[in-house]
Write a protein that holds these residues in place. Sequence first.
Motif, PDB file in Angstrom:
ATOM      1  N   MET A 228       0.767  -1.139  -0.097  1.00 54.08           N
ATOM      2  CA  MET A 228      -0.049  -0.014  -0.024  1.00 54.08           C
ATOM      3  C   MET A 228       1.088   1.405   0.129  1.00 54.08           C
ATOM      4  SD  MET A 228      -2.957   0.984   2.721  1.00 54.08           S
ATOM      5  CE  MET A 228      -4.075   0.085   2.225  1.00 54.08           C
ATOM      6  N   ARG A 229       0.469   2.253  -0.857  1.00 50.98           N
ATOM      7  CA  ARG A 229       1.273   3.468  -0.919  1.00 50.98           C
ATOM      8  C   ARG A 229       1.150   4.105   0.399  1.00 50.98           C
ATOM      9  NH1 ARG A 229      -1.257   2.839  -5.647  1.00 50.98           N
ATOM     10  NH2 ARG A 229      -0.258   2.549  -7.532  1.00 50.98           N
ATOM     11  N   ALA A 230       2.402   5.028   0.722  1.00 50.34           N
ATOM     12  CA  ALA A 230       2.278   5.638   1.838  1.00 50.34           C
ATOM     13  C   ALA A 230       1.309   6.758   2.200  1.00 50.34           C
ATOM     14  CB  ALA A 230       3.816   6.343   2.201  1.00 50.34           C
ATOM     15  N   PRO A 231       0.821   7.590   1.165  1.00 53.64           N
ATOM     16  CA  PRO A 231      -0.073   8.525   1.530  1.00 53.64           C
ATOM     17  C   PRO A 231      -1.502   7.769   1.760  1.00 53.64           C
ATOM     18  CG  PRO A 231       1.169   9.151  -0.610  1.00 53.64           C
ATOM     19  CD  PRO A 231       1.646   7.654  -0.035  1.00 53.64           C
ATOM     20  N   GLN A 232      -1.664   6.674   0.999  1.00 54.71           N
ATOM     21  CA  GLN A 232      -2.869   5.935   1.487  1.00 54.71           C
ATOM     22  C   GLN A 232      -3.247   5.250   2.700  1.00 54.71           C
ATOM     23  OE1 GLN A 232      -2.706   4.599  -2.677  1.00 54.71           O
ATOM     24  NE2 GLN A 232      -4.797   4.142  -2.442  1.00 54.71           N
ATOM     25  N   LEU A 233      -1.782   4.898   3.333  1.00 55.98           N
ATOM     26  CA  LEU A 233      -1.747   4.306   4.386  1.00 55.98           C
ATOM     27  C   LEU A 233      -2.088   5.418   5.578  1.00 55.98           C
ATOM     28  CD1 LEU A 233      -1.158   1.831   6.315  1.00 55.98           C
ATOM     29  CD2 LEU A 233       1.354   2.367   6.076  1.00 55.98           C
ATOM     30  N   LEU A 234      -1.450   6.494   5.373  1.00 58.58           N
ATOM     31  CA  LEU A 234      -1.668   7.635   6.244  1.00 58.58           C
ATOM     32  C   LEU A 234      -3.308   7.889   6.416  1.00 58.58           C
ATOM     33  CD1 LEU A 234      -0.657   9.674   8.072  1.00 58.58           C
ATOM     34  CD2 LEU A 234      -0.379  11.238   5.959  1.00 58.58           C
ATOM     35  N   LEU A 235      -4.038   7.875   5.130  1.00 60.71           N
ATOM     36  CA  LEU A 235      -5.321   8.241   5.343  1.00 60.71           C
ATOM     37  C   LEU A 235      -5.795   7.156   5.964  1.00 60.71           C
ATOM     38  CD1 LEU A 235      -5.652   9.356   1.615  1.00 60.71           C
ATOM     39  CD2 LEU A 235      -6.373  10.805   3.397  1.00 60.71           C
TER      40      LEU A 235
ATOM     41  N   GLN B 263      -7.560   4.007 -10.327  1.00 59.68           N
ATOM     42  CA  GLN B 263      -7.679   3.331  -9.143  1.00 59.68           C
ATOM     43  C   GLN B 263      -6.623   2.453  -8.657  1.00 59.68           C
ATOM     44  OE1 GLN B 263     -10.723   0.775 -10.814  1.00 59.68           O
ATOM     45  NE2 GLN B 263     -12.326   2.117  -9.914  1.00 59.68           N
ATOM     46  N   ASP B 264      -6.392   2.471  -7.176  1.00 65.09           N
ATOM     47  CA  ASP B 264      -5.393   1.424  -6.618  1.00 65.09           C
ATOM     48  C   ASP B 264      -5.890  -0.052  -6.990  1.00 65.09           C
ATOM     49  OD1 ASP B 264      -4.007  -0.274  -4.455  1.00 65.09           O
ATOM     50  OD2 ASP B 264      -3.479   1.702  -3.772  1.00 65.09           O
ATOM     51  N   PRO B 265      -4.689  -0.879  -7.380  1.00 67.72           N
ATOM     52  CA  PRO B 265      -4.935  -2.121  -7.942  1.00 67.72           C
ATOM     53  C   PRO B 265      -5.471  -3.058  -6.540  1.00 67.72           C
ATOM     54  CG  PRO B 265      -2.586  -1.540  -8.102  1.00 67.72           C
ATOM     55  CD  PRO B 265      -3.488  -0.364  -7.634  1.00 67.72           C
ATOM     56  N   GLY B 266      -5.300  -2.634  -5.437  1.00 74.71           N
ATOM     57  CA  GLY B 266      -5.924  -3.228  -4.137  1.00 74.71           C
ATOM     58  C   GLY B 266      -6.913  -3.143  -3.767  1.00 74.71           C
ATOM     59  N   TRP B 267      -7.754  -2.248  -4.504  1.00 72.55           N
ATOM     60  CA  TRP B 267      -9.014  -1.774  -4.151  1.00 72.55           C
ATOM     61  C   TRP B 267     -10.145  -2.772  -4.766  1.00 72.55           C
ATOM     62  CZ3 TRP B 267      -9.150   4.013  -5.743  1.00 72.55           C
ATOM     63  CH2 TRP B 267      -8.430   4.933  -4.845  1.00 72.55           C
ATOM     64  N   THR B 268     -11.134  -3.080  -3.919  1.00 73.13           N
ATOM     65  CA  THR B 268     -12.309  -4.061  -4.431  1.00 73.13           C
ATOM     66  C   THR B 268     -13.004  -3.132  -5.372  1.00 73.13           C
ATOM     67  OG1 THR B 268     -12.250  -5.512  -2.541  1.00 73.13           O
ATOM     68  CG2 THR B 268     -14.451  -5.415  -3.954  1.00 73.13           C
ATOM     69  N   VAL B 269     -13.468  -3.644  -6.651  1.00 70.68           N
ATOM     70  CA  VAL B 269     -14.118  -2.839  -7.401  1.00 70.68           C
ATOM     71  C   VAL B 269     -15.622  -3.442  -7.613  1.00 70.68           C
ATOM     72  CG1 VAL B 269     -14.283  -1.867  -9.823  1.00 70.68           C
ATOM     73  CG2 VAL B 269     -12.319  -1.989  -8.789  1.00 70.68           C
ATOM     74  N   SER B 270     -16.660  -2.829  -7.758  1.00 68.63           N
ATOM     75  CA  SER B 270     -17.943  -3.276  -8.066  1.00 68.63           C
ATOM     76  C   SER B 270     -18.147  -3.692  -9.460  1.00 68.63           C
ATOM     77  CB  SER B 270     -19.036  -2.083  -7.690  1.00 68.63           C
ATOM     78  OG  SER B 270     -19.116  -1.063  -8.532  1.00 68.63           O
ATOM     79  N   VAL B 271     -19.391  -3.786  -9.661  1.00 67.89           N
ATOM     80  CA  VAL B 271     -19.651  -4.305 -11.184  1.00 67.89           C
ATOM     81  C   VAL B 271     -19.698  -3.094 -11.905  1.00 67.89           C
ATOM     82  CG1 VAL B 271     -22.269  -4.043 -10.666  1.00 67.89           C
ATOM     83  CG2 VAL B 271     -21.522  -5.728 -12.497  1.00 67.89           C
TER      84      VAL B 271
ATOM     85  N   THR C  90     -17.461  -0.279 -13.122  1.00 70.71           N
ATOM     86  CA  THR C  90     -15.962  -0.433 -13.026  1.00 70.71           C
ATOM     87  C   THR C  90     -15.475   0.877 -12.384  1.00 70.71           C
ATOM     88  OG1 THR C  90     -15.878   0.576 -15.238  1.00 70.71           O
ATOM     89  CG2 THR C  90     -15.700  -1.723 -14.865  1.00 70.71           C
ATOM     90  N   TRP C  91     -16.249   2.094 -12.469  1.00 72.08           N
ATOM     91  CA  TRP C  91     -15.717   3.487 -11.745  1.00 72.08           C
ATOM     92  C   TRP C  91     -15.945   3.385 -10.410  1.00 72.08           C
ATOM     93  CZ3 TRP C  91     -19.855   5.636  -9.261  1.00 72.08           C
ATOM     94  CH2 TRP C  91     -20.869   5.206  -9.415  1.00 72.08           C
ATOM     95  N   LEU C  92     -16.552   2.466  -9.737  1.00 75.98           N
ATOM     96  CA  LEU C  92     -17.048   2.392  -8.068  1.00 75.98           C
ATOM     97  C   LEU C  92     -16.154   1.358  -7.541  1.00 75.98           C
ATOM     98  CD1 LEU C  92     -20.674   2.198  -7.020  1.00 75.98           C
ATOM     99  CD2 LEU C  92     -18.719   1.995  -5.618  1.00 75.98           C
ATOM    100  N   ALA C  93     -15.244   1.845  -6.737  1.00 74.43           N
ATOM    101  CA  ALA C  93     -14.424   0.921  -6.023  1.00 74.43           C
ATOM    102  C   ALA C  93     -14.681   1.112  -4.325  1.00 74.43           C
ATOM    103  CB  ALA C  93     -12.897   1.235  -6.150  1.00 74.43           C
ATOM    104  N   TYR C  94     -14.412   0.126  -3.600  1.00 75.59           N
ATOM    105  CA  TYR C  94     -14.687  -0.021  -2.379  1.00 75.59           C
ATOM    106  C   TYR C  94     -13.830   0.977  -1.520  1.00 75.59           C
ATOM    107  CZ  TYR C  94     -15.503  -1.426   2.484  1.00 75.59           C
ATOM    108  OH  TYR C  94     -15.877  -1.527   3.890  1.00 75.59           O
ATOM    109  N   THR C  95     -14.039   2.311  -1.266  1.00 76.27           N
ATOM    110  CA  THR C  95     -12.931   3.137  -0.807  1.00 76.27           C
ATOM    111  C   THR C  95     -13.726   4.128   0.518  1.00 76.27           C
ATOM    112  OG1 THR C  95     -13.406   4.718  -2.621  1.00 76.27           O
ATOM    113  CG2 THR C  95     -11.548   3.286  -2.600  1.00 76.27           C
ATOM    114  N   PRO C  96     -14.449   3.474   1.355  1.00 72.66           N
ATOM    115  CA  PRO C  96     -15.205   4.110   2.356  1.00 72.66           C
ATOM    116  C   PRO C  96     -14.166   5.207   3.154  1.00 72.66           C
ATOM    117  CG  PRO C  96     -14.529   1.944   3.360  1.00 72.66           C
ATOM    118  CD  PRO C  96     -14.185   2.088   1.748  1.00 72.66           C
ATOM    119  N   PHE C  97     -13.003   5.115   3.081  1.00 68.57           N
ATOM    120  CA  PHE C  97     -12.229   6.186   3.576  1.00 68.57           C
ATOM    121  C   PHE C  97     -12.292   7.819   2.806  1.00 68.57           C
ATOM    122  CE2 PHE C  97      -9.661   4.428   0.242  1.00 68.57           C
ATOM    123  CZ  PHE C  97      -9.013   5.649  -0.643  1.00 68.57           C
TER     124      PHE C  97
END
Length: 516
Positions: free
Chosen positions: A1-8, A377-385, A387-394
């Motif tokens: 995970m990239r440092a800025p996203q870990l901080l977030l 999108q971060d390749p580690g994110w879960t993406v919905s059906v 394609t523009w909508l990823a699981y990023t609740p943060f």
Amino acid sequence: MRAPQLLLLLLAFGRSQAARNTTFPEGFLFGAATAAYQVEGAWNTSGQCLQPLPLWLMLQYRECIAGKGEHIWDRMVHTRPNCIADRTSGDVAADSYHKYKEDVKLLKDVGFNFYRFSISWARILPKGDVSVINKDGIDYYNNLINELLANNIQPVVTMYHWDLPQHLQDLGGLVGSAFGDYFEDYARVLYTNFGDRVKWWLTFNEPGTFVDGYTSHGCVPPAVDAPGVGDYLVAHSILKAHARAYRLYDREFRSEQKGNISIALSAGYGTPKTNSNADIEATETFMQHSLGWFAHPIYSQEGDYPAVMKERVANNSKAEGLFRSRLPEFGEYWVNYIRGTADFFGLNYYSSWVVSHVGSSLDRASRWSDMDVMSSQDPGWTVSVATWLAYTPFGMRGLLSWVSKNYNNTPILITENGWADTGEINDTMRAKYYVNNLAHLLDAIYLDNVTVLGHTAWSIIDNFEWAQGYTQRFGLHHIDFNDPQRPRTPKESARVFAALIKNRKLPENYLDKVIE
């Protein structure tokens, strides 16, 4: 995970789950939403039309034969069916025109405090102007509003959710010189007929999305291929029309009706790809060009478009050999007229983006080349059906905090938030999405002191998802579109929401584990 996203994530999650406040504050509102074309059906229902003389009395009418008029999405699906993934349409959709009482019961059963729905402009004004007013359309929305209030559910009404009357499109559409006049007249009809009971209004839904109808010959009506010009012209026209509807309410209706008016803006939350100054600056540019494009003229102290946006478009336009900027100028009158025309901040949030600086690689001018950034999108994110909508609740907390800081802690109503799948009844991923987005919303309230009025789930029922037809589902309730009766079936997410609202607390079994 990239440092800025870990901080977030560290900032968003806090030190421990035990320390996190998962209880909703007193007065926090829960709602669900739909849009007229996506659920109503009855696309060409006939009825009685009325011609008002004078308009403001809304009493002296001449009877005639009429009904709902055609709008731009009617025209699109009927003339270009290949534009829709499954070649379907909203002609019947969820048939909410006839089943609105069932939908109100669904809202009541879950426990929602309000229902955000849109009014079909062409169902009220078949020609788009006030020369003909469809009485049956007025009656339909009166019946819906009354049914909601009878069940202690507040109506939140969107005036325009992408369905411009085709007659107005033929006269110039959203960039026509008379569009502001037509929209102000339409708003007057709505205030006059429904404003005694509707206390929450949204003028336009997601202008940053429907401007794409002026960027290509694609499948967003009216499919005008003018990127970097048409989208800017539409935005300019929409901001003026929004302000006119707001000022009209101030002049003639607010003192008696005492309602609230805003606009529903949509944004993804941008996070920098790296800690470099270039990516951090690119992320702020991304936010200003997307959300600030519409928010800055209304909510900022100085008004007008964001400075970075004006500068970039002007410089690019000059480099292209143009005599003036592709981004229109308001002038002092309109800057002052538009500034302050909202009583709260309507905000649609679904997903986030990783943003980096990049030199323009596009051959054609566009608002994306004007940004000079890349979003992915971060390749580690879960993406919905979708394609523009990823699981990023943060991103919920990040976006709320960004809006609050940039716009003087204006009270925010989340006007859309939702997850796409293929229609599963046991939609545990949707339940997880909602619970954790709401958890980060509560973090924004309790940790960042953001004022949030409430949250709107998109959507109470499965519906026609524009160019995706029925291949993507967002509903808390499943609809069998193969059954003429369009039966509604509660999903797991509806049950989770019902318990959440009843207890006014997030269920722990759906909460993500926090970082210690």
